[in-house]
Design a protein around this motif. Structure first.
Motif, short mmCIF file in Angstrom:
data_model
loop_
_atom_site.label_atom_id
_atom_site.label_comp_id
_atom_site.label_asym_id
_atom_site.label_seq_id
_atom_site.Cartn_x
_atom_site.Cartn_y
_atom_site.Cartn_z
N LYS A 66 6.53 -20.78 2.30
CA LYS A 66 5.46 -21.18 3.22
C LYS A 66 5.93 -21.12 4.67
CE LYS A 66 3.28 -24.27 -0.18
NZ LYS A 66 3.01 -25.67 -0.53
N GLU A 67 7.20 -21.47 4.90
CA GLU A 67 7.75 -21.41 6.26
C GLU A 67 7.90 -19.96 6.72
OE1 GLU A 67 8.22 -24.29 8.04
OE2 GLU A 67 7.27 -25.16 6.25
N LYS A 88 4.71 -18.89 7.97
CA LYS A 88 4.50 -19.43 9.32
C LYS A 88 5.18 -18.56 10.37
CE LYS A 88 4.10 -24.35 8.04
NZ LYS A 88 4.77 -25.69 8.16
N ARG A 104 2.92 -15.74 10.99
CA ARG A 104 1.73 -16.17 11.76
C ARG A 104 2.08 -16.26 13.24
NH1 ARG A 104 0.65 -20.42 7.70
NH2 ARG A 104 -0.95 -19.68 6.25
#
Length: 454
Positions: free
Chosen positions: A146-147, A150, A153
């Motif tokens: 998930k990081e 990020k 993103r």
């Protein structure tokens, strides 16, 4: 009726123009380009300012490379298993400013951003195929996955207004040691692509497969990649390096001299490259060899004989490009031993300005741009550069002087012909690090440049 017709025509022209503009990224990445590890190899320092300056990349562009894929070291961006933008925000902003300025000046080229780990598990001397510490952390933890999303993103937001930048979501993914590794890698890849596309819907993505996307050895094209993803605007990237006689023990070893490559290496390369073309046709997707490289010979040190290197490229890589117009190539790499430029020292990093391996560049069909005052533009970064000591001709080797003599578009062949057989002697002087003062050769250079400008 006439008004509606004019309005419709205008809209069609508008959308056609934007489609054409967006396709420059694809066209550039399906041509011949180069990876740059100038930012990746600075991972230990975490410089705020891009390690490779504007002028370095501008030389590469003017030498005819259609795209530059910048490998970013992400090793230090996940302290305590969390993505941290501290420091990274400055680095990526400065890089974006530099890229944006070059894209504005050169409308036919594109850049790439690539995510890469750094230090391998067990250190640089670990046996077998190394696995990056960062990649293992990502594979082992859904929280770090998930990081990782990020991270992308953040990059996507930084470049959301710049179209001609492709994203390689992970350079040389591994996953081959994990149970159901390919399935897990595909899911994560889709999650990353979807996250990027929410911010930048038209972003071109370069996808590399598991086992470092390496083909031509133990793994096939479908073995590393599987089926094409159900997403558009993806270039499927594969890596090819020679396997035996000029493999990792020699072809990319700067201390081993290679004077011959056996025929089975040629046939193995052709077979691997044909399988890449077949994959593209099977799934109707663009494909690319996103890594290929050979370390050129530095006399007295090691590397592949330059004529041998060029011959191999002509009879494998060039044939692949000739057969498949929708197939790209990205050489590995600027800032590494297997640079396509002449090695001027035993160090990884070679001096700037770099000197092209002329025969190799001709074989790759690189077309040098003829642009006057190519480095005249100033790129102002938010954080100041440290002042550098200016270099004069007293600091230049003979081959660097030859390169500089062509900086304003003079006929390089003419200049080299004028130098004649003395050029081989000058090359030896370069290898021995002999330097020439400007007063001694100034008149001689001036006369040759004048003759070749007529």
């Amino acid at each position: 009726m006439k008004f509606k017709t004019v309005k419709l025509t205008f809209l069609l022209l508008f959308f056609s123009f934007n489609l054409l503009k967006a396709d420059i990224t694809k066209d550039a990445f399906l041509d011949v380009g180069i990876n740059s590890i100038r930012e990746w190899s600075s991972c230990k320092t975490n410089n705020d300012i891009p390690t490779a300056k504007y002028e370095e990349y501008e030389q590469v562009i003017n030498d005819g490379w259609r795209h530059i894929n910048i490998i970013l070291c992400a090793h230090n961006d996940f302290p305590n298993d969390k993505f941290s933008s501290k420091g990274f925000d400055i680095r990526i902003m400065n890089l974006r400013i530099q890229i944006e300025a070059l894209l504005k000046k050169y409308p036919d080229i594109a850049f790439g951003i690539s995510f890469k780990g750094h230090m391998p598990v067990g250190g640089w001397d670990a046996k077998g195929i190394p696995q990056a510490i960062l990649y293992k952390r990502i594979e082992d933890s859904k929280d770090i996955q998930k990081e990782y999303i990020k991270w992308w993103r953040f990059v996507a937001n930084e470049f959301k207004d710049i179209e001609r930048v492709a994203f390689t979501i992970m350079n040389e993914p591994e996953w081959h040691k994990k149970t159901n590794g390919k399935k897990k890698w595909r899911k994560l890849s889709l999650d990353v692509i979807d996250a990027i596309r929410k911010i930048s819907p038209n972003r071109w993505i370069i996808l590399e497969g598991i086992n470092k996307s390496l083909i031509g050895r133990d793994w096939s094209v479908t073995g590393v990649m599987g089926k094409a993803l159900e997403r558009d605007k993806i270039i499927y990237g594969f890596h090819y390096y020679l396997s035996n006689d000029a493999g990792p023990e020699s072809e990319n070893n700067p201390k081993v001299v290679v004077k011959k490559i056996n025929k089975n290496e040629y046939s193995n390369a052709r077979k691997a490259l044909k399988s890449v073309i077949k994959y593209g046709k099977q799934y109707n997707v663009p494909v690319s060899i996103t890594e290929f490289g050979m370390t050129g010979l530095l006399e007295g040190i090691g590397g592949v004989d330059l004529n041998v290197r060029t011959d191999f490229v002509k009879n494998t890589i060039v044939k692949y490009k000739d057969i498949c117009k929708d197939c790209g190539l990205t050489w590995w790499a600027l800032g590494d031993y297997n640079t396509p430029y002449l090695r001027q020292s035993p160090n990884k990093y070679q001096y700037f300005p770099r000197i092209p391996d002329q025969n190799l560049f001709v074989a790759l069909n690189l077309k040098k741009k003829k642009i006057l005052n190519s480095s005249s533009d100033k790129v102002v970064l938010p954080y100041k550069l440290l002042p550098l000591k200016p270099r004069t001709h007293e600091d230049f080797s003979s081959e660097e002087i030859v390169f500089l003599m062509t900086a304003d578009g003079e006929d390089e062949k003419c200049i080299r012909d004028q130098l004649g057989p003395g050029l081989d002697l000058l090359r030896k002087d370069t290898i021995n690090h002999k330097r020439y003062s400007r007063p001694v050769i100034y008149t001689w250079i001036k006369k040759i440049v004048k003759d070749c400008s007529n």
